[in-house]
Write an enzyme that holds these catalytic residues in place. Structure first.
Site, PDB file in Angstrom:
ATOM      1  N   ASP A   1       0.800  -1.231   0.000  1.00  0.00           N
ATOM      2  CA  ASP A   1       0.000   0.000   0.000  1.00  0.00           C
ATOM      3  C   ASP A   1       0.833   1.281   0.000  1.00  0.00           C
ATOM      4  OD1 ASP A   1       0.940   0.275   2.610  1.00  0.00           O
ATOM      5  OD2 ASP A   1      -1.048   0.485   3.514  1.00  0.00           O
ATOM      6  N   HIS A   2       2.107   1.182  -0.337  1.00  0.00           N
ATOM      7  CA  HIS A   2       2.976   2.361  -0.335  1.00  0.00           C
ATOM      8  C   HIS A   2       4.082   2.204  -1.378  1.00  0.00           C
ATOM      9  CE1 HIS A   2       4.709  -0.576   2.417  1.00  0.00           C
ATOM     10  NE2 HIS A   2       5.876  -0.088   2.071  1.00  0.00           N
TER      11      HIS A   2
END
Length: 185
Positions: free
Chosen positions: A110-111
């Site tokens: 998610d990053h």
């Protein structure tokens, strides 16, 4: 009835149940019944991390969960299988629905690193987003699911695909970057 020892449905014997009980207590904020966490599954988490899973979830061998700063949360629905050697890395939020099958060697992240020109990449702060995976999704072996992506209900992601954009409900997406090639019947 004979047990399929290779199947993710194999709930294991006493050692497997002890392993699951320990890991459930140690790492999970909340977990439904019939959780199976294989012995070599690994968890690296900050103290305030949230890891919630539904009932009937299986986490296969060598799966790796990394929940790091600032506010990591991972939610997994009922009857979902996290495949062998999966890597799930959250700094914010990853949500995986119910009845999801994730093949081996899948990465869900998610990053990403910052990529401005004025600062070396190694010195830049992470860009933080989210990942949402709907119910009844099948993610093929080796796929990569990158930040700020929503995968719709019933979608199929082909093996070794790289998902960089939203995938609609019931779509079949393949390639790098993943593109919709058709829809489930």
């Amino acid at each position: 009835m004979k047990t399929d020892k290779a199947s993710y449905r194999n709930r294991g014997g006493i050692i497997q149940r002890i392993t699951t009980a320990y890991k459930r207590f140690r790492y999970f904020t909340e977990a439904g019944h019939d959780l199976v966490v294989k012995r070599s599954a690994e968890f690296r988490m900050v103290k305030h991390a949230v890891l919630k899973v539904g009932s009937g979830v299986t986490i296969q061998d060598e799966a790796f969960f990394q929940l790091t700063m600032p506010e990591p949360k991972v939610f997994i629905g009922n009857n979902t299988v996290i495949g062998r050697r999966n890597i799930i890395t959250a700094k914010n939020r990853i949500s995986i629905g119910s009845d999801v099958l994730i093949g081996s060697d899948v990465q869900i992240i998610d990053h990403s690193h910052g990529m401005r020109r004025d600062t070396p990449i190694r010195l830049q702060k992470a860009e933080i987003g989210f990942v949402e995976i709907g119910n009844d999704v099948w993610i093929g072996a080796g796929a990569k699911i990158l930040m700020n992506v929503r995968i719709g209900t019933g979608a199929v992601i082909g093996a070794n695909s790289v998902v960089t954009a939203d995938i609609p409900d019931y779509a079949i997406a393949v390639g790098s970057p993943a593109r919709v090639v058709k829809y489930r019947d």
